[in-house]
Scaffold this motif. Structure first.
Motif, PDB file in Angstrom:
ATOM      1  N   LEU A  14      -7.550 -13.465   5.893  1.00  0.00           N
ATOM      2  CA  LEU A  14      -5.973 -14.564   6.088  1.00  0.00           C
ATOM      3  C   LEU A  14      -5.363 -15.348   5.311  1.00  0.00           C
ATOM      4  O   LEU A  14      -6.515 -15.627   4.513  1.00  0.00           O
ATOM      5  N   LYS A  15      -4.920 -15.607   5.019  1.00  0.00           N
ATOM      6  CA  LYS A  15      -3.595 -16.810   3.993  1.00  0.00           C
ATOM      7  C   LYS A  15      -4.835 -18.070   4.335  1.00  0.00           C
ATOM      8  O   LYS A  15      -5.453 -18.086   5.333  1.00  0.00           O
ATOM      9  N   TRP A  16      -4.317 -18.690   3.482  1.00  0.00           N
ATOM     10  CA  TRP A  16      -5.532 -20.300   4.118  1.00  0.00           C
ATOM     11  C   TRP A  16      -4.235 -20.578   4.672  1.00  0.00           C
ATOM     12  O   TRP A  16      -5.149 -21.864   5.563  1.00  0.00           O
ATOM     13  N   TRP A  17      -3.577 -21.334   5.035  1.00  0.00           N
ATOM     14  CA  TRP A  17      -2.639 -21.724   6.593  1.00  0.00           C
ATOM     15  C   TRP A  17      -2.586 -21.236   7.265  1.00  0.00           C
ATOM     16  O   TRP A  17      -2.662 -21.849   8.623  1.00  0.00           O
ATOM     17  N   GLN A  18      -3.014 -19.419   7.424  1.00  0.00           N
ATOM     18  CA  GLN A  18      -3.283 -19.087   8.861  1.00  0.00           C
ATOM     19  C   GLN A  18      -4.585 -19.367   9.004  1.00  0.00           C
ATOM     20  O   GLN A  18      -5.101 -19.351  10.634  1.00  0.00           O
ATOM     21  N   ARG A  19      -5.610 -19.459   8.204  1.00  0.00           N
ATOM     22  CA  ARG A  19      -6.878 -20.046   8.181  1.00  0.00           C
ATOM     23  C   ARG A  19      -7.350 -21.001   9.165  1.00  0.00           C
ATOM     24  O   ARG A  19      -7.548 -21.729   9.873  1.00  0.00           O
ATOM     25  N   VAL A  20      -6.420 -22.560   8.561  1.00  0.00           N
ATOM     26  CA  VAL A  20      -6.516 -23.266   9.010  1.00  0.00           C
ATOM     27  C   VAL A  20      -5.227 -23.739  10.637  1.00  0.00           C
ATOM     28  O   VAL A  20      -6.113 -24.286  11.337  1.00  0.00           O
ATOM     29  N   VAL A  21      -4.549 -21.924  10.937  1.00  0.00           N
ATOM     30  CA  VAL A  21      -4.490 -22.480  12.200  1.00  0.00           C
ATOM     31  C   VAL A  21      -5.121 -22.215  13.091  1.00  0.00           C
ATOM     32  O   VAL A  21      -4.725 -22.145  14.461  1.00  0.00           O
ATOM     33  N   LEU A  22      -5.430 -21.123  12.541  1.00  0.00           N
ATOM     34  CA  LEU A  22      -6.431 -20.703  13.700  1.00  0.00           C
ATOM     35  C   LEU A  22      -7.737 -21.754  14.154  1.00  0.00           C
ATOM     36  O   LEU A  22      -7.479 -21.406  15.451  1.00  0.00           O
ATOM     37  N   VAL A  23      -8.049 -21.986  13.168  1.00  0.00           N
ATOM     38  CA  VAL A  23      -9.215 -22.938  13.862  1.00  0.00           C
ATOM     39  C   VAL A  23      -8.470 -24.124  14.487  1.00  0.00           C
ATOM     40  O   VAL A  23      -9.669 -25.001  14.693  1.00  0.00           O
ATOM     41  N   GLY A  24      -7.723 -24.543  13.964  1.00  0.00           N
ATOM     42  CA  GLY A  24      -6.553 -25.655  14.436  1.00  0.00           C
ATOM     43  C   GLY A  24      -6.811 -24.788  16.137  1.00  0.00           C
ATOM     44  O   GLY A  24      -6.888 -26.015  17.007  1.00  0.00           O
ATOM     45  N   CYS A  25      -5.767 -24.003  16.245  1.00  0.00           N
ATOM     46  CA  CYS A  25      -5.748 -22.969  17.632  1.00  0.00           C
ATOM     47  C   CYS A  25      -7.207 -22.889  18.283  1.00  0.00           C
ATOM     48  O   CYS A  25      -7.090 -23.636  20.366  1.00  0.00           O
ATOM     49  N   LEU A  26      -8.212 -22.998  17.585  1.00  0.00           N
ATOM     50  CA  LEU A  26      -9.245 -22.772  17.805  1.00  0.00           C
ATOM     51  C   LEU A  26     -10.383 -23.532  18.942  1.00  0.00           C
ATOM     52  O   LEU A  26     -10.533 -24.259  19.817  1.00  0.00           O
ATOM     53  N   CYS A  27      -9.804 -24.861  18.083  1.00  0.00           N
ATOM     54  CA  CYS A  27      -9.714 -26.442  18.249  1.00  0.00           C
ATOM     55  C   CYS A  27      -9.333 -26.765  19.566  1.00  0.00           C
ATOM     56  O   CYS A  27      -9.752 -27.651  20.385  1.00  0.00           O
ATOM     57  N   ALA A  28      -8.752 -26.493  19.913  1.00  0.00           N
ATOM     58  CA  ALA A  28      -7.260 -26.483  21.171  1.00  0.00           C
ATOM     59  C   ALA A  28      -7.905 -26.429  22.097  1.00  0.00           C
ATOM     60  O   ALA A  28      -7.323 -26.683  23.448  1.00  0.00           O
ATOM     61  N   LEU A  29      -9.363 -25.239  21.992  1.00  0.00           N
ATOM     62  CA  LEU A  29      -9.082 -24.941  23.249  1.00  0.00           C
ATOM     63  C   LEU A  29     -10.396 -25.082  24.144  1.00  0.00           C
ATOM     64  O   LEU A  29     -10.917 -25.380  24.959  1.00  0.00           O
ATOM     65  N   VAL A 131      -4.273 -12.410  18.069  1.00  0.00           N
ATOM     66  CA  VAL A 131      -3.482 -12.133  16.905  1.00  0.00           C
ATOM     67  C   VAL A 131      -4.096 -12.604  15.147  1.00  0.00           C
ATOM     68  O   VAL A 131      -3.579 -11.951  13.968  1.00  0.00           O
ATOM     69  N   ALA A 132      -5.141 -12.994  15.279  1.00  0.00           N
ATOM     70  CA  ALA A 132      -5.740 -13.698  13.967  1.00  0.00           C
ATOM     71  C   ALA A 132      -5.852 -12.514  13.130  1.00  0.00           C
ATOM     72  O   ALA A 132      -5.845 -11.580  11.985  1.00  0.00           O
ATOM     73  N   TRP A 133      -6.783 -11.359  14.335  1.00  0.00           N
ATOM     74  CA  TRP A 133      -7.095  -9.651  13.761  1.00  0.00           C
ATOM     75  C   TRP A 133      -5.860  -8.763  13.417  1.00  0.00           C
ATOM     76  O   TRP A 133      -6.482  -8.504  12.132  1.00  0.00           O
ATOM     77  N   PHE A 134      -4.597  -9.198  14.079  1.00  0.00           N
ATOM     78  CA  PHE A 134      -3.644  -7.816  13.293  1.00  0.00           C
ATOM     79  C   PHE A 134      -3.319  -8.753  11.883  1.00  0.00           C
ATOM     80  O   PHE A 134      -2.765  -7.834  11.506  1.00  0.00           O
ATOM     81  N   LYS A 135      -3.279 -10.326  12.543  1.00  0.00           N
ATOM     82  CA  LYS A 135      -2.703 -10.945  10.783  1.00  0.00           C
ATOM     83  C   LYS A 135      -3.379 -10.708   9.486  1.00  0.00           C
ATOM     84  O   LYS A 135      -2.535  -9.926   8.372  1.00  0.00           O
ATOM     85  N   SER A 136      -4.628 -10.061  10.114  1.00  0.00           N
ATOM     86  CA  SER A 136      -5.965 -10.003   8.998  1.00  0.00           C
ATOM     87  C   SER A 136      -5.126  -9.216   8.168  1.00  0.00           C
ATOM     88  O   SER A 136      -6.008  -8.225   6.706  1.00  0.00           O
ATOM     89  N   ARG A 137      -4.771  -7.835   8.957  1.00  0.00           N
ATOM     90  CA  ARG A 137      -4.778  -6.410   8.696  1.00  0.00           C
ATOM     91  C   ARG A 137      -3.337  -6.410   7.094  1.00  0.00           C
ATOM     92  O   ARG A 137      -2.522  -6.078   7.633  1.00  0.00           O
TER      93      ARG A 137
END
Length: 137
Positions: A14-29, A131-137
């Protein structure tokens, strides 16, 4: 492939901003998990009781009132599940499942809410990770 290698592969793709979004979404859970834990705690630690004083209902299911608890304590706060309207009436004898500052008329509502909040968090986590899995491909 070990689970750690899989997660490292996803995050490194993932790009850096995608990592930030991933962590933010997981924290929102954490929010639905917190609500589910609160409802499970209430389901386990509440007591059956009855109303003992004034009940004020603005509309269906938006009520406040007082109730007795074991040990001579008195509870006061919001009551969910009442389907009538009163305006500061002395209403005694309505069966409630309650704690110090909350009450419900049906204990199974707590379990139902906890179950769908846990299911929502699980579905959300699966969606976020896929979504993170497919974006990382």
């Amino acid at each position: 492939m070990s689970p750690l290698a899989w997660s490292t592969d996803v995050v490194s793709g993932l790009k850096w901003w995608q990592r930030v979004v991933l962590v933010g979404c997981l924290c929102a859970l954490a929010l639905p998990l917190w609500f589910a834990a609160r409802n499970v705690h209430r389901f386990v630690d509440g007591d059956w009781t009855i109303t003992e004083g004034y009940v004020h209902c603005e509309s269906n299911d938006r009520c406040e009132g007082t109730w007795g608890l074991p040990g001579g304590q008195q509870g006061r706060g919001k009551m969910a599940g009442l389907a009538f309207e009163y305006d500061e009436e002395q209403v005694t004898g309505i069966r409630l499942y309650a704690g110090q500052d909350w009450a419900v008329t049906d204990r199974s509502d707590l379990a139902f809410h906890a179950a769908y909040e846990l299911a929502g968090a699980a579905i959300g986590a699966a969606l976020i990770v896929s979504v993170a899995w497919f974006k990382s491909r």
